[in-house]
Design a protein around this motif. Structure first.
Motif, PDB file in Angstrom:
ATOM      1  N   THR A   1     -51.262  -0.141  46.056  1.00  0.00           N
ATOM      2  CA  THR A   1     -50.020  -0.863  46.223  1.00  0.00           C
ATOM      3  C   THR A   1     -49.461  -0.556  47.597  1.00  0.00           C
ATOM      4  O   THR A   1     -49.386   0.608  47.989  1.00  0.00           O
ATOM      5  N   VAL A   2     -49.100  -1.585  48.307  1.00  0.00           N
ATOM      6  CA  VAL A   2     -48.508  -1.430  49.632  1.00  0.00           C
ATOM      7  C   VAL A   2     -46.997  -1.387  49.472  1.00  0.00           C
ATOM      8  O   VAL A   2     -46.403  -2.250  48.837  1.00  0.00           O
ATOM      9  N   VAL A   3     -46.448  -0.368  50.053  1.00  0.00           N
ATOM     10  CA  VAL A   3     -44.995  -0.228  49.984  1.00  0.00           C
ATOM     11  C   VAL A   3     -44.446  -0.359  51.409  1.00  0.00           C
ATOM     12  O   VAL A   3     -44.931   0.291  52.330  1.00  0.00           O
ATOM     13  N   THR A   4     -43.476  -1.180  51.578  1.00  0.00           N
ATOM     14  CA  THR A   4     -42.833  -1.333  52.889  1.00  0.00           C
ATOM     15  C   THR A   4     -41.338  -1.178  52.729  1.00  0.00           C
ATOM     16  O   THR A   4     -40.778  -1.446  51.658  1.00  0.00           O
ATOM     17  N   ALA A   5     -40.736  -0.749  53.779  1.00  0.00           N
ATOM     18  CA  ALA A   5     -39.271  -0.614  53.774  1.00  0.00           C
ATOM     19  C   ALA A   5     -38.761  -1.080  55.131  1.00  0.00           C
ATOM     20  O   ALA A   5     -39.441  -0.960  56.144  1.00  0.00           O
ATOM     21  N   GLY A   6     -37.611  -1.560  55.183  1.00  0.00           N
ATOM     22  CA  GLY A   6     -37.018  -2.033  56.435  1.00  0.00           C
ATOM     23  C   GLY A   6     -35.535  -1.697  56.463  1.00  0.00           C
ATOM     24  O   GLY A   6     -34.913  -1.525  55.423  1.00  0.00           O
ATOM     25  N   ASP A   7     -35.035  -1.614  57.631  1.00  0.00           N
ATOM     26  CA  ASP A   7     -33.609  -1.331  57.778  1.00  0.00           C
ATOM     27  C   ASP A   7     -33.161  -1.875  59.134  1.00  0.00           C
ATOM     28  O   ASP A   7     -33.941  -1.913  60.082  1.00  0.00           O
ATOM     29  N   THR A   8     -31.970  -2.292  59.215  1.00  0.00           N
ATOM     30  CA  THR A   8     -31.418  -2.744  60.485  1.00  0.00           C
ATOM     31  C   THR A   8     -30.107  -2.016  60.723  1.00  0.00           C
ATOM     32  O   THR A   8     -29.461  -1.536  59.790  1.00  0.00           O
ATOM     33  N   THR A   9     -29.758  -1.956  61.948  1.00  0.00           N
ATOM     34  CA  THR A   9     -28.472  -1.361  62.311  1.00  0.00           C
ATOM     35  C   THR A   9     -27.852  -2.207  63.408  1.00  0.00           C
ATOM     36  O   THR A   9     -28.560  -2.861  64.161  1.00  0.00           O
ATOM     37  N   SER A  10     -26.589  -2.178  63.473  1.00  0.00           N
ATOM     38  CA  SER A  10     -25.885  -2.918  64.517  1.00  0.00           C
ATOM     39  C   SER A  10     -24.937  -1.949  65.219  1.00  0.00           C
ATOM     40  O   SER A  10     -24.073  -1.349  64.571  1.00  0.00           O
ATOM     41  N   THR A  11     -25.162  -1.783  66.501  1.00  0.00           N
ATOM     42  CA  THR A  11     -24.325  -0.876  67.287  1.00  0.00           C
ATOM     43  C   THR A  11     -23.506  -1.697  68.257  1.00  0.00           C
ATOM     44  O   THR A  11     -24.057  -2.467  69.051  1.00  0.00           O
ATOM     45  N   GLY A  12     -22.228  -1.545  68.150  1.00  0.00           N
ATOM     46  CA  GLY A  12     -21.348  -2.295  69.034  1.00  0.00           C
ATOM     47  C   GLY A  12     -21.328  -1.706  70.441  1.00  0.00           C
ATOM     48  O   GLY A  12     -21.373  -0.490  70.623  1.00  0.00           O
ATOM     49  N   ILE A  13     -21.304  -2.559  71.417  1.00  0.00           N
ATOM     50  CA  ILE A  13     -21.185  -2.128  72.807  1.00  0.00           C
ATOM     51  C   ILE A  13     -19.899  -2.745  73.340  1.00  0.00           C
ATOM     52  O   ILE A  13     -19.737  -3.967  73.340  1.00  0.00           O
TER      53      ILE A  13
END
Length: 176
Positions: A1-13
């Protein structure tokens, strides 16, 4: 079984619009009233965002022409104006003035940048005198001759306390 995970972040400038101004005066076309001085205003975007609006305000010089294109970070815009010298400028012996550059990114305005110049104007006082003799009242001793003295300001500055002396004639009156 292939397990993947993802995440995003947003950094204000944070936007920090900023600019500098380098005002430069060209050589006067003459040191007489009516002569001109060409001014160059170099506005550099020193902030971290493109400036959409750019203005240079110089109350002495008047309207300053600037490019209408946005000004990218690190770029320099060249704005120009020409000033016509007045007699008051020439009498003062210099023309000093201050300019402000303003720039905005959206609704965020940069702190105005300020620069000034002081251009000397060489004084050249000069006059000419034209002595004119009227018709003699007679051809004998005791006859009189009326003289007119025409003094012309041929220099570039306003003169005060102008007077005429003539050892033969004596006192000469001049208007104030």
């Amino acid at each position: 079984t292939v397990v993947t995970a993802g995440d995003t972040t947003s950094t204000g400038i944070d936007a920090h619009p900023a600019l500098t101004l380098d005002k430069q005066a060209g050589a006067p076309s003459s040191n007489l009233a009516g002569g001109t001085i060409d001014y160059t205003f170099l506005v550099t975007n020193t902030g971290n965002v493109t400036l959409d609006d750019l203005f240079v305000d110089d109350p002495t010089v008047g309207p300053v022409g600037c490019p209408s294109a946005p000004l990218a970070v690190g770029d320099t815009a060249t704005c120009t104006a020409t000033y016509v010298l007045t007699q008051d400028d020439v009498d003062a012996g210099h023309i000093a003035n201050i300019a402000n550059a303003l720039g905005a990114h959206g609704t965020d305005w940069a702190v105005p940048a300020v620069d000034s110049t002081d251009t000397p104007l060489a004084p050249a006082p000069a006059i000419t005198l034209d002595k004119q003799a009227g018709t003699p009242s007679g051809a004998t001793a005791g006859s009189t001759i009326a003289y007119t003295f025409v003094v012309t300001n041929t220099g570039n500055v306003t003169l005060t306390a102008v007077g005429v002396t003539d050892a033969k004639v004596g006192a000469v009156t001049c208007p104030v």
